[in-house]
Each structure stands twice: as structure tokens, then as C-alpha cells.
Design a protein around this motif. Structure first.
Motif, PDB file in Angstrom:
ATOM      1  N   PHE A 197      20.163 -34.693  65.555  1.00 33.11           N
ATOM      2  CA  PHE A 197      20.876 -35.923  65.902  1.00 33.11           C
ATOM      3  C   PHE A 197      19.973 -36.914  66.633  1.00 33.11           C
ATOM      4  O   PHE A 197      20.065 -38.131  66.398  1.00 33.11           O
ATOM      5  CB  PHE A 197      22.119 -35.593  66.726  1.00 33.11           C
ATOM      6  CG  PHE A 197      23.262 -35.096  65.883  1.00 33.11           C
ATOM      7  CD1 PHE A 197      23.933 -35.955  65.034  1.00 33.11           C
ATOM      8  CD2 PHE A 197      23.643 -33.766  65.917  1.00 33.11           C
ATOM      9  CE1 PHE A 197      24.982 -35.502  64.226  1.00 33.11           C
ATOM     10  CE2 PHE A 197      24.685 -33.296  65.120  1.00 33.11           C
ATOM     11  CZ  PHE A 197      25.351 -34.172  64.276  1.00 33.11           C
TER      12      PHE A 197
ATOM     13  N   LEU B 251      20.853 -40.551  67.443  1.00 32.08           N
ATOM     14  CA  LEU B 251      22.023 -40.263  68.276  1.00 32.08           C
ATOM     15  C   LEU B 251      21.610 -39.300  69.392  1.00 32.08           C
ATOM     16  O   LEU B 251      21.464 -38.101  69.170  1.00 32.08           O
ATOM     17  CB  LEU B 251      23.152 -39.649  67.436  1.00 32.08           C
ATOM     18  CG  LEU B 251      24.480 -39.418  68.167  1.00 32.08           C
ATOM     19  CD1 LEU B 251      25.077 -40.745  68.636  1.00 32.08           C
ATOM     20  CD2 LEU B 251      25.478 -38.689  67.272  1.00 32.08           C
TER      21      LEU B 251
ATOM     22  N   CYS C 208      21.879 -37.028  72.767  1.00 31.10           N
ATOM     23  CA  CYS C 208      22.893 -36.107  73.248  1.00 31.10           C
ATOM     24  C   CYS C 208      22.765 -35.905  74.754  1.00 31.10           C
ATOM     25  O   CYS C 208      21.729 -36.194  75.349  1.00 31.10           O
ATOM     26  CB  CYS C 208      22.766 -34.758  72.542  1.00 31.10           C
ATOM     27  SG  CYS C 208      22.992 -34.847  70.743  1.00 31.10           S
TER      28      CYS C 208
ATOM     29  N   PRO D 273      27.570 -36.206  72.168  1.00 35.34           N
ATOM     30  CA  PRO D 273      26.757 -37.394  71.902  1.00 35.34           C
ATOM     31  C   PRO D 273      26.759 -38.292  73.138  1.00 35.34           C
ATOM     32  O   PRO D 273      27.772 -38.390  73.837  1.00 35.34           O
ATOM     33  CB  PRO D 273      27.476 -38.053  70.719  1.00 35.34           C
ATOM     34  CG  PRO D 273      28.866 -37.532  70.757  1.00 35.34           C
ATOM     35  CD  PRO D 273      28.781 -36.152  71.332  1.00 35.34           C
TER      36      PRO D 273
ATOM     37  N   ASP E 199      30.472 -41.499  65.864  1.00 34.18           N
ATOM     38  CA  ASP E 199      29.022 -41.664  65.704  1.00 34.18           C
ATOM     39  C   ASP E 199      28.401 -40.432  65.050  1.00 34.18           C
ATOM     40  O   ASP E 199      27.433 -40.541  64.292  1.00 34.18           O
ATOM     41  CB  ASP E 199      28.361 -41.923  67.059  1.00 34.18           C
ATOM     42  CG  ASP E 199      28.661 -43.309  67.603  1.00 34.18           C
ATOM     43  OD1 ASP E 199      29.080 -44.174  66.811  1.00 34.18           O
ATOM     44  OD2 ASP E 199      28.486 -43.524  68.814  1.00 34.18           O
ATOM     45  N   VAL E 200      28.955 -39.273  65.343  1.00 33.26           N
ATOM     46  CA  VAL E 200      28.475 -38.039  64.733  1.00 33.26           C
ATOM     47  C   VAL E 200      28.734 -38.077  63.227  1.00 33.26           C
ATOM     48  O   VAL E 200      27.848 -37.783  62.417  1.00 33.26           O
ATOM     49  CB  VAL E 200      29.166 -36.813  65.368  1.00 33.26           C
ATOM     50  CG1 VAL E 200      28.763 -35.530  64.644  1.00 33.26           C
ATOM     51  CG2 VAL E 200      28.837 -36.728  66.853  1.00 33.26           C
TER      52      VAL E 200
END
Length: 415
Positions: free
Chosen positions: A87, A92, A94, A104, A111-112
Motif C-alpha cells: 500500500f 497509501l 499506513c 490507512p 482509499d484501500v
């Protein structure tokens, strides 16, 4: 180019299709809903607890209530650290919160889903939405495709990633179990995994919406056997109790309820204080508010919403001045704080569960590849398998890891 067909557009399915494409296959993803990732978009109250940051493998595997060891190869192939890195590499970031829970940075499950879907597009995966599957197709002991509402779709390998039976409005309606059964697979009876509990006491309605932190809960059978224990946050509802520690304990409690009518759930509302220290605290508070009525002397000790009930259950006259509370009455209150008891009657229905316990028997699936041991070119990934974890990101990690392994091996099946 080999063709890999993935049925189910959730976490496991999107990962499987992407990895199959990465390993050189032409990947097709079929999703019966109008969009992919519907369940994923609401998980974690819309924040999406992706995984756990626990780095020691055996402790991570201990996060699964059933068949955690089956995931050993999958977690080695695509670990929680690999998932976080995936990610981050896709833009993205985390973050790690209490209890090693990974979310996230944006706190948005959408968004995931966006990252996973964009990855599919970049890899050239053919995503087909609103495409319901009616049956698996077999030939000579091998999966060769599926029958959809629009016709046959043939492939060199088929991955079933349709989820379980929780949150059916997102598409998890147990279809995959029926298809697996037609392939000869044994299905462990699906039941609620992480699910709220229904209690007997009607007064819980007075506490609806009250969240308690740092509570210890212990579930006991009618024979005095400890069923499960947890520490953390819980929530009262109009029908009973929910929240992280209740959900984590619910699977074991549900299994015990199959053997008996009721389960005792005992809450320690002040687990950081032993009885002697808590008694000293009570004496200080009662002395501090010595001229107040007892019902007005517990504000420093308990949430306001809980006080009227605790006063009533203690049996102490609410209008009695605090300095008149007897030693025995104080002892009764102390016991109530340390052993606040509820009677569990049932779990909520499976369609309210966060995950499904049960599913395709993992003894019939090769843990090194996620391929069926009964039918060649048939793979399974995600919640359809008889694997379920406690709260904390373990279930999504299982979906991503098994999806990764299934996608890779489906692409390499004839290599």
C-alpha cells in the motif's frame, strides 16, 4: 497466454487477480455486485483495519481462532509487512494504532479499495461487474470455467474468492460454498465469527451506546469452565453487548451456546485495581462527597450513564448520604464493580457478523498453493476457507495472503 478466472471482487479476489496478471496470466475478475470491494469499503467502521503489525510469525498465527497453521506458507509468501509495503508503494501510507492494528493513514476504507482497483487497471485485469456466476464448469476432474448469467466463461484455472455469509448485502451470500460442494468439497457449517452477543438482562437497554475502555471480560460455561477472556474496549447495545473484546470472544461463546442454553459473561470494570486498592478508592470517594446523596457520589468512578444502574444493582439507598454507606454495602458495590455479570443467550445472526466461521475444509486445499486437492485448476482464497481470526486485522491479512498465493500458483499452474 494462460487465462485465470477469479470469482469475487473482495480483498482476496482483487489480490488474486492482480498477482495472476503480474505472473503473466490474462486475468479476469467477475463480481456480481455493481462495484468491487463493497464489504471492504465498510470494514472497520469505514476505516479498514488492514492487518496487524505483529512481526513474530507464531504470535501472528495465534490471532486465528481456527486453522491458523494452514496460513503459514501464505503468510511467508505475502506477509503483513509485505501488505503494508504494497500500500505504501501505491501511495497509501499506513499507521499503527492500539493493539498493533494497522489502518490507512487517511482513515478511509474507500482509499484501500481505490488502490486495489487502480492496481487491477494498471495490470490489465479484465474486471467484469454485475456479472453473476451460476455454476462451476468441470471436465475430466479439472475446473475449466464458470457458467454466468450471460453464458460460459472458460479459463485455464479458476479461483473462488466469494467470501462467506456475513454482510450479505455486500454480495457474500454463500454462493461459493455451493460451488465448492459440487466439486466434492466438504463444507464446515458456516456460523457467525466476529458478532455481537444477545443478553438476558433487559436493563442493557438503559446503557445503549455506552462504550467502556480498559475492561476485562471473562466468559464462563455453566460448569464453571473458562471459555475465553479478553481485555480492552466494549459497547452496550439495545440487545446486549458488542465492541472489540466482545467480538473476539464471540466465536468461542457461540460454540459453547451450541452445547448449553446460556453463558455467564463477567466484566471487571476496574481491572487495574485489585480489591484492596479499589476499596480504598471507594472509601476516598465516599469521604470526599460525604454530604452528598450516594447516587451523586460516583461521578469520579464511573461513566454518568452507568451510575443509575450501578446504584440500583448495589441495593444501596440512592438518597442515603455517602458517609452513611455501611462497610457491607461498600463491599457489595466493590463486588459489583469487579464482577459485573451478564447472561449471554445467543449470538446475533450470521448476516450481522463481521466474518464467517466455517467454510471449505482446509484439509482438502493445498496450503502451499491454495489449489483444491480434489479438482485440478480450482483454487480458493479468503473467507470462503474455514479460517477465521480475532479482531485486529487478521481476517483481512488472511484474505490478502491466500489471494496472493492462489493468484501466483494459478498463473504458474502449467508453467
Amino acid at each position: 497466454m494462460k487465462q485465470v478466472l477469479v470469482v469475487g471482487g473482495g480483498a482476496a479476489g482483487m489480490m488474486a487477480a492482480a498477482v495472476a496478471a503480474e505472473y503473466g496470466a490474462r486475468a479476469f475478475l467477475l463480481e456480481k455486485q455493481s462495484r468491487v470491494g463493497m464489504k471492504l469499503s465498510i470494514t472497520g467502521k469505514g476505516r479498514c483495519n488492514l492487518t496487524s503489525a505483529e512481526e513474530e510469525r507464531q504470535r501472528f498465527i495465534a490471532g486465528y481462532a481456527r486453522n491458523g497453521q494452514f496460513l503459514f506458507t501464505a503468510l511467508n509468501a505475502f506477509s503483513n509487512l509485505d501488505l503494508i509495503r504494497f500500500f505504501q508503494e501505491h501511495g497509501l501510507d499506513c499507521k499503527v494504532e492500539r493493539g498493533q492494528r494497522v489502518f490507512p493513514q487517511s482513515d478511509r476504507a474507500s482509499d484501500v479499495v481505490r488502490v486495489l482497483y487502480k492496481n487491477l487497471e494498471q495490470l490489465g485485469v479484465d474486471v467484469n461487474k454485475s456479472q453473476g456466476v451460476k455454476a462451476l464448469l468441470f471436465q475430466d476432474g479439472k475446473a475449466i470455467g464458470v457458467q454466468t448469467q450471460k453464458g460460459k466463461v472458460l479459463a485455464d484455472a479458476v479461483i473462488i474468492a466469494t467470501g462467506g455469509m456475513s454482510y450479505p448485502r455486500t454480495g457474500s451470500t454463500g454462493d461459493g460454498y455451493r460451488w465448492a460442494a459440487t466439486a466434492g468439497h466438504h463444507i464446515i457449517e458456516p456460523r457467525p465469527g466476529l458478532v455481537p452477543l444477545v443478553v438476558e438482562e433487559s436493563w442493557v437497554r438503559e446503557l445503549q451506546g455506552l462504550s467502556l475502555r480498559n475492561v476485562r471480560a471473562i466468559a464462563w460455561s455453566s460448569k464453571g469452565k473458562k471459555i475465553n477472556e479478553d481485555f480492552g474496549e466494549m459497547l452496550f447495545t439495545h440487545f446486549g453487548v458488542s465492541g472489540p473484546i466482545i467480538l473476539s470472544m464471540s466465536r468461542d461463546i457461540g460454540e459453547e451456546l451450541l452445547r448449553q442454553e446460556k453463558v455467564r459473561l463477567v466484566l471487571d470494570l476496574k481491572p487495574a485495581l485489585n480489591e484492596e486498592t479499589l476499596d480504598q478508592r471507594l472509601q476516598r470517594d465516599l469521604a470526599l462527597y460525604s454530604r452528598r446523596q450516594f447516587r451523586n457520589s460516583l461521578d469520579d468512578l464511573l461513566p454518568r450513564k452507568l451510575i443509575p444502574l450501578m446504584v440500583r444493582l448495589s441495593g444501596i439507598d440512592p438518597q442515603k448520604e455517602s458517609n452513611q454507606v455501611s462497610r457491607q454495602e461498600r463491599k457489595n458495590l466493590l463486588q459489583l464493580l469487579k464482577e459485573f455479570e451478564l447472561t449471554v443467550l445467543a449470538t446475533r445472526p450470521i448476516d450481522e457478523a463481521i466474518v464467517t466461521a466455517g467454510g471449505v475444509d482446509v484439509k482438502e486445499v493445498d496450503p502451499r498453493t491454495m489449489q483444491s486437492r480434489l479438482v485440478k485448476a480450482l483454487f480458493f482464497a479468503g473467507e470462503i476457507l474455514d479460517i477465521d481470526g480475532y479482531t485486529g486485522g487478521f481476517n483481512l491479512q488472511a484474505a490478502f495472503s491466500t489471494g496472493y498465493l492462489a493468484g501466483k500458483n494459478a498463473a504458474l499452474l502449467y508453467g
